[in-house]
Design a protein around this motif. Sequence first.
Motif, PDB file in Angstrom:
ATOM      1  N   PRO A 142      16.101  -3.016  52.678  1.00 15.12           N
ATOM      2  CA  PRO A 142      15.524  -2.045  53.604  1.00 15.12           C
ATOM      3  C   PRO A 142      14.892  -0.884  52.835  1.00 15.12           C
ATOM      4  O   PRO A 142      15.358  -0.518  51.761  1.00 15.12           O
ATOM      5  CB  PRO A 142      16.740  -1.589  54.426  1.00 15.12           C
ATOM      6  CG  PRO A 142      17.925  -1.916  53.601  1.00 15.12           C
ATOM      7  CD  PRO A 142      17.564  -3.107  52.779  1.00 15.12           C
ATOM      8  N   ALA A 143      13.845  -0.308  53.398  1.00 14.05           N
ATOM      9  CA  ALA A 143      13.114   0.792  52.769  1.00 14.05           C
ATOM     10  C   ALA A 143      12.759   0.460  51.320  1.00 14.05           C
ATOM     11  O   ALA A 143      13.215   1.131  50.379  1.00 14.05           O
ATOM     12  CB  ALA A 143      13.929   2.085  52.842  1.00 14.05           C
ATOM     13  N   PRO A 144      11.962  -0.573  51.088  1.00 19.33           N
ATOM     14  CA  PRO A 144      11.679  -0.995  49.715  1.00 19.33           C
ATOM     15  C   PRO A 144      10.972   0.068  48.876  1.00 19.33           C
ATOM     16  O   PRO A 144      11.164   0.128  47.663  1.00 19.33           O
ATOM     17  CB  PRO A 144      10.808  -2.237  49.904  1.00 19.33           C
ATOM     18  CG  PRO A 144      10.253  -2.130  51.280  1.00 19.33           C
ATOM     19  CD  PRO A 144      11.289  -1.432  52.078  1.00 19.33           C
ATOM     20  N   GLU A 145      10.145   0.943  49.523  1.00 19.24           N
ATOM     21  CA  GLU A 145       9.479   2.003  48.754  1.00 19.24           C
ATOM     22  C   GLU A 145      10.504   2.950  48.155  1.00 19.24           C
ATOM     23  O   GLU A 145      10.396   3.365  46.988  1.00 19.24           O
ATOM     24  CB  GLU A 145       8.505   2.780  49.649  1.00 19.24           C
ATOM     25  CG  GLU A 145       7.360   1.938  50.192  1.00 19.24           C
ATOM     26  CD  GLU A 145       7.708   1.274  51.516  1.00 19.24           C
ATOM     27  OE1 GLU A 145       8.896   1.331  51.916  1.00 19.24           O
ATOM     28  OE2 GLU A 145       6.799   0.688  52.149  1.00 19.24           O
ATOM     29  N   ARG A 146      11.518   3.307  48.943  1.00 15.93           N
ATOM     30  CA  ARG A 146      12.554   4.207  48.430  1.00 15.93           C
ATOM     31  C   ARG A 146      13.392   3.519  47.363  1.00 15.93           C
ATOM     32  O   ARG A 146      13.754   4.138  46.360  1.00 15.93           O
ATOM     33  CB  ARG A 146      13.454   4.665  49.583  1.00 15.93           C
ATOM     34  CG  ARG A 146      14.528   5.678  49.176  1.00 15.93           C
ATOM     35  CD  ARG A 146      15.281   6.173  50.380  1.00 15.93           C
ATOM     36  NE  ARG A 146      15.974   5.080  51.052  1.00 15.93           N
ATOM     37  CZ  ARG A 146      16.536   5.190  52.263  1.00 15.93           C
ATOM     38  NH1 ARG A 146      16.455   6.325  52.937  1.00 15.93           N
ATOM     39  NH2 ARG A 146      17.159   4.158  52.801  1.00 15.93           N
ATOM     40  N   CYS A 147      13.673   2.232  47.560  1.00 16.81           N
ATOM     41  CA  CYS A 147      14.453   1.489  46.562  1.00 16.81           C
ATOM     42  C   CYS A 147      13.720   1.440  45.228  1.00 16.81           C
ATOM     43  O   CYS A 147      14.338   1.555  44.159  1.00 16.81           O
ATOM     44  CB  CYS A 147      14.736   0.075  47.056  1.00 16.81           C
ATOM     45  SG  CYS A 147      15.611  -0.961  45.873  1.00 16.81           S
ATOM     46  N   ARG A 149      11.981   3.638  43.920  1.00 19.24           N
ATOM     47  CA  ARG A 149      12.104   4.926  43.233  1.00 19.24           C
ATOM     48  C   ARG A 149      13.549   5.238  42.845  1.00 19.24           C
ATOM     49  O   ARG A 149      13.826   6.263  42.224  1.00 19.24           O
ATOM     50  CB  ARG A 149      11.574   6.054  44.127  1.00 19.24           C
ATOM     51  CG  ARG A 149      10.097   5.917  44.480  1.00 19.24           C
ATOM     52  CD  ARG A 149       9.584   7.181  45.156  1.00 19.24           C
ATOM     53  NE  ARG A 149      10.303   7.463  46.397  1.00 19.24           N
ATOM     54  CZ  ARG A 149       9.919   7.025  47.597  1.00 19.24           C
ATOM     55  NH1 ARG A 149       8.831   6.268  47.712  1.00 19.24           N
ATOM     56  NH2 ARG A 149      10.607   7.338  48.678  1.00 19.24           N
ATOM     57  N   SER A 150      14.485   4.345  43.212  1.00 17.44           N
ATOM     58  CA  SER A 150      15.906   4.584  42.977  1.00 17.44           C
ATOM     59  C   SER A 150      16.355   4.015  41.638  1.00 17.44           C
ATOM     60  O   SER A 150      15.698   3.137  41.057  1.00 17.44           O
ATOM     61  CB  SER A 150      16.734   3.960  44.102  1.00 17.44           C
ATOM     62  OG  SER A 150      16.384   4.495  45.360  1.00 17.44           O
ATOM     63  N   TYR A 151      17.499   4.514  41.169  1.00 14.57           N
ATOM     64  CA  TYR A 151      18.148   3.976  39.974  1.00 14.57           C
ATOM     65  C   TYR A 151      19.266   3.030  40.402  1.00 14.57           C
ATOM     66  O   TYR A 151      19.716   3.044  41.560  1.00 14.57           O
ATOM     67  CB  TYR A 151      18.705   5.112  39.120  1.00 14.57           C
ATOM     68  CG  TYR A 151      17.631   5.994  38.524  1.00 14.57           C
ATOM     69  CD1 TYR A 151      17.117   5.721  37.263  1.00 14.57           C
ATOM     70  CD2 TYR A 151      17.122   7.080  39.231  1.00 14.57           C
ATOM     71  CE1 TYR A 151      16.120   6.518  36.703  1.00 14.57           C
ATOM     72  CE2 TYR A 151      16.128   7.882  38.689  1.00 14.57           C
ATOM     73  CZ  TYR A 151      15.624   7.594  37.429  1.00 14.57           C
ATOM     74  OH  TYR A 151      14.639   8.383  36.888  1.00 14.57           O
ATOM     75  N   ALA A 152      19.732   2.218  39.467  1.00 19.32           N
ATOM     76  CA  ALA A 152      20.713   1.184  39.810  1.00 19.32           C
ATOM     77  C   ALA A 152      21.968   1.774  40.441  1.00 19.32           C
ATOM     78  O   ALA A 152      22.533   1.201  41.370  1.00 19.32           O
ATOM     79  CB  ALA A 152      21.077   0.374  38.555  1.00 19.32           C
ATOM     80  N   HIS A 153      22.417   2.949  39.944  1.00 12.73           N
ATOM     81  CA  HIS A 153      23.666   3.519  40.470  1.00 12.73           C
ATOM     82  C   HIS A 153      23.506   4.093  41.877  1.00 12.73           C
ATOM     83  O   HIS A 153      24.489   4.459  42.518  1.00 12.73           O
ATOM     84  CB  HIS A 153      24.209   4.591  39.516  1.00 12.73           C
ATOM     85  CG  HIS A 153      23.287   5.768  39.344  1.00 12.73           C
ATOM     86  ND1 HIS A 153      22.278   5.782  38.414  1.00 12.73           N
ATOM     87  CD2 HIS A 153      23.223   6.967  39.991  1.00 12.73           C
ATOM     88  CE1 HIS A 153      21.640   6.936  38.471  1.00 12.73           C
ATOM     89  NE2 HIS A 153      22.199   7.672  39.428  1.00 12.73           N
ATOM     90  N   HIS A 154      22.278   4.165  42.366  1.00  7.37           N
ATOM     91  CA  HIS A 154      22.051   4.621  43.738  1.00  7.37           C
ATOM     92  C   HIS A 154      22.256   3.505  44.750  1.00  7.37           C
ATOM     93  O   HIS A 154      22.349   3.778  45.953  1.00  7.37           O
ATOM     94  CB  HIS A 154      20.618   5.148  43.888  1.00  7.37           C
ATOM     95  CG  HIS A 154      20.352   6.402  43.128  1.00  7.37           C
ATOM     96  ND1 HIS A 154      19.083   6.770  42.688  1.00  7.37           N
ATOM     97  CD2 HIS A 154      21.183   7.389  42.715  1.00  7.37           C
ATOM     98  CE1 HIS A 154      19.151   7.917  42.054  1.00  7.37           C
ATOM     99  NE2 HIS A 154      20.409   8.309  42.051  1.00  7.37           N
ATOM    100  N   LEU A 155      22.321   2.260  44.286  1.00 10.42           N
ATOM    101  CA  LEU A 155      22.348   1.107  45.181  1.00 10.42           C
ATOM    102  C   LEU A 155      23.742   0.505  45.272  1.00 10.42           C
ATOM    103  O   LEU A 155      24.548   0.625  44.346  1.00 10.42           O
ATOM    104  CB  LEU A 155      21.368   0.033  44.690  1.00 10.42           C
ATOM    105  CG  LEU A 155      19.913   0.456  44.465  1.00 10.42           C
ATOM    106  CD1 LEU A 155      19.100  -0.734  43.973  1.00 10.42           C
ATOM    107  CD2 LEU A 155      19.309   1.042  45.729  1.00 10.42           C
ATOM    108  N   SER A 156      24.010  -0.166  46.372  1.00  8.18           N
ATOM    109  CA  SER A 156      25.254  -0.924  46.522  1.00  8.18           C
ATOM    110  C   SER A 156      25.194  -2.179  45.677  1.00  8.18           C
ATOM    111  O   SER A 156      24.129  -2.560  45.169  1.00  8.18           O
ATOM    112  CB  SER A 156      25.476  -1.291  47.987  1.00  8.18           C
ATOM    113  OG  SER A 156      24.482  -2.220  48.413  1.00  8.18           O
ATOM    114  N   GLY A 157      26.331  -2.858  45.532  1.00  8.24           N
ATOM    115  CA  GLY A 157      26.365  -4.095  44.747  1.00  8.24           C
ATOM    116  C   GLY A 157      25.415  -5.137  45.284  1.00  8.24           C
ATOM    117  O   GLY A 157      24.715  -5.818  44.515  1.00  8.24           O
TER     118      GLY A 157
END
Length: 322
Positions: A142-147, A149-157
Amino acid sequence: MLQVADLVVEFDAGGGREAPVRAVDGISFHVDRGETLGLVGESGCGKSAAALSIVGLVPPPGRVAGGSILFEARDLLDCGERELQKVRGARIGFVFQEPMAALNPSFTIGDQIAEALAQHGVARGAQARQRVVDLLAAVRIPAPERCARSYAHHLSGGMRQRAVIAAAIACQPSLLVADEPTTALDMTTQAEVLDLLGDMRQDLGLALLLITHDLGIVAGLADRVAVMYAGQIVEVGPTRDVLRSPAHPYTRGLLASLPGARPGTRLEAIPGVVPSPGSRPPGCTFASRCTERIDGCDVARPGLRSAGAGHLGRCLLLREEP
């Protein structure tokens, strides 16, 4: 598409020992175009070492000591590092077991996927950035544009694993190697990732080599299954045949130990322990744990024998291959 023959992977032993430890002991298998092969085995059986050898990433002090790995009619073991870099990521995608270790914490998800696109000459600049967003959307983030711009530690497993899959398919490879792609994920996320891999295979026409210890995953996704034990493939065949009529005592033991096989009864366990890679017996490697062993099992290591059409088992109880 992929033909692995008599593959041997060894690791130099420490402590002054001269003989190297053989993690993969002469295995052979193939993956056809559009097919999913499940390579199943418990931890330490050599399945990850076999997968890493395909893309030339066996960590030192390990090395491929024998055999051949033919991919699209070319032996990858004869390729130099520069040639392998052109195949790795472009023609063969790899989904690593631990996404947090596979992703660089210092760069955004988008930058890492864009780097793969640029490295293989697929896209650069604004075109690459749009391609990254499209890839993240394709793996249902979801929200691929925001993803991006994110770093790995911002995301769930689960999101990290999807990002790793997006990077693996970025250059539209013909073969995807997935090494324990659902490790450390909850059951719901596991199902979502497996559904995604199945859809990717159909939508992109991928061949898939699925490395796992979970027979349930193989049952739902693989066309054929190869069962590994102590560095060897002990059984291989169509998934339905292997799971319904297992030809090797080890496969039967694995199936009997699954929870829910016989409700109301205690779980069955395979007696004994796996032999050490440095001290495997001269005969069948499973003989010391096998409840069906016969005379000769401790003497000679059996080859693969026929158990039906396209179904082979490494056991003296089976008839010889015609």
